[in-house]
Design a protein around this motif. Sequence first.
Motif, PDB file in Angstrom:
ATOM      1  N   GLY A  45       0.788  -0.971   0.145  1.00 37.88           N
ATOM      2  CA  GLY A  45      -0.036  -0.066   0.031  1.00 37.88           C
ATOM      3  C   GLY A  45       0.879   1.220   0.116  1.00 37.88           C
ATOM      4  O   GLY A  45       0.568   2.197  -0.559  1.00 37.88           O
ATOM      5  N   ALA A  67      -4.788   1.700  -1.852  1.00 39.01           N
ATOM      6  CA  ALA A  67      -3.629   2.339  -2.471  1.00 39.01           C
ATOM      7  C   ALA A  67      -4.181   2.375  -4.037  1.00 39.01           C
ATOM      8  O   ALA A  67      -5.225   1.841  -4.501  1.00 39.01           O
ATOM      9  N   ASN A 114      -3.531  -2.438  -6.068  1.00 35.73           N
ATOM     10  CA  ASN A 114      -3.234  -3.284  -5.053  1.00 35.73           C
ATOM     11  C   ASN A 114      -2.942  -4.705  -5.162  1.00 35.73           C
ATOM     12  O   ASN A 114      -3.888  -5.833  -5.375  1.00 35.73           O
TER      13      ASN A 114
END
Length: 633
Positions: free
Chosen positions: A271, A324, A327
């Motif tokens: 992340g 994020a 991912n």
Amino acid sequence: MKRTLGTCYYPEHWPEEIWEADARRMKDTGLTWVRIGEFAWSRLEPTQGDLKFDWLDRAIETLGQAGLKVVLGTPTATPPRWMIDKHPDMLAVDADGNPRKFGSRRHYCFSHEGYKAESDRIVKLTAERYGKNPYVAAWQTDNEYGCHDTTISYSDAAHTAFCLWLEKRYGTIEALNRSWGNVFWSMDYNSFDEIDLPNLTVTEPNPSHTLAFRRFSSDQVAVFNKRQVDIIRAYSDAPVSHNYMGRITDFDHFKVGDDLDIATWDSYPLGFLEDRVGASAEHQKTYARQGDPDFQAFHHDLYRSVGKGRWWVMEQQPGPVNWAPYNPAPLSGMMRLWAWEAYAHGAEAVCYFRWRQAPFAQEQMHAGMLRPDNADAPALIEARQVADELRDAPEVSAPRAPVALIFDYDADFAWATQPHGAGLSYFQLVFDAYKALRKLGFSVDILRPGTRDFSGYKIVAAPGMIYMPNDLKNALAEAEAEVVLGPRTAARNADMVIPVPLPPDMPGLDVTVSRVESLRSDMPLPLKGGGTITGYREELEGSAETLLELEDGQAAAVSSGNLTYVGGWGDDITWMRVFSQISNRVGLSTLDLQDGVRCRDTDALRIWTNYGATPAETPAGRIEAAGVLFEKI
Ligand code: GAL
């Protein structure tokens, strides 16, 4: 020290009938800790005063009976909806003056007195009820202070509190005007209550004003946290922790940590890779399934020094996350590697977030140790492997390091207030220095800015500390260690004003920064012998001996006695050149580690990790992709 594992569990998300089986399965996996409760306020108090703690009593009992130790979180990161009607102005306000809304979490302003009283009330109810519960073995205050950009609030409550904070700091309005240079642009004030918050000004506000507000906002977090800690301690002897985040620098974690027993942090290597590490697109691609090889280690070392030395990973990434830009799933083995890496840096416990993936709400695309259908997910399998290894592994003793790096949140506030060039940040500068040290094979201790005793270290680096008090200057000048300073060392006084004599004004080092410039990223200045100065550069005057020279013949780094000053932002090669030359002087041997391979020393073991996707060679032998290697030292 016995290292342990744990998980984060939300009994309120699941039918009570499955709690016992969950608890048994956690225990069978080899877990010791289970953190619960930190978002449960609406189920503990669905309407004001209607207290429903009975389910939490049973959850703690079930988990404890299964042999697990509970970390109980206070639920103050998620004030329930009814509270917004009661305190409509408790919501934090963003820089554009808009209140943030209910509907996710962390929607409170740290300065709101009404909310602070609500926080005191729910924490007292929780601590009174569970303070002596034998299964509650640790506490967590709130959840991730500062996450989602929530430290700074431009609310009326913050304004009132800021004026009082300023009065306490400056005493008289004349002193404040003088310290900030408010004669400039006719910004003089006649009283403290005339001072507004530094948002929505026509052009930039006075940097002294902005920095003061950043410091105030940071202090508000520490005050909020301390109130919770004091209440918990009145009822419980169990240690109190808070879970910090990666690269959140807008409050001083050292100040918060001083009031806690254990520092913990939430480690999401994949992340973080895209928007917190500050790495190139190519690096992000190489490490997309592993995370940056230094970013976790940096935070492990940072949080070991936040507080009293005890630290954990409270949330460990368990698979793909949801938040994020992209991912991906971790490479097989990484969830084991991350745990061992944390132990190598001294973590007492690593807890995977979360036990079972929730099929509903915001985090439905966030993996857990179990799939939503209850099958084992890869994180559970790797955690079980770590648990088995911990049973037979040699004790991982205390970490030790020959090199130290000072990290100062206040310097981060100052750089953010006045970066001078796009993309220049204090965190990134210190992290760049850290990466170079790690690539040279060093274990690193991160020190708080209040440190004055540097004995035991061979090298101490304090890049970018823009305000450096005189007693720290003296302590560094007198240290037995080699000291690396710059850029921007002591470039401002405590109120964000350029000091005269000009910086760094270090005893024992005849160098003056005569001019500074920031540079576009596509205009790096090459050094003779390799490396560049990029983004930010200082011209240096004085008699100190040149250590690194620009191709145009000007000094880029100078040394005198034990002090070295770097006049600019070095790239990786430059930092490595500085540190290897200094290591030679003090007889420290260095390595040149392959990308992705890193090591960390404890008293008895050197623990190698390979963030690479292919096997690698280390001086201790071959290490598998996503592998861990233990070397006796
Ligand atoms: C953390 C947070 C957890 C969860 C997790 C998801 O920042 O503390 O509650 O949201 O991220 O990765």
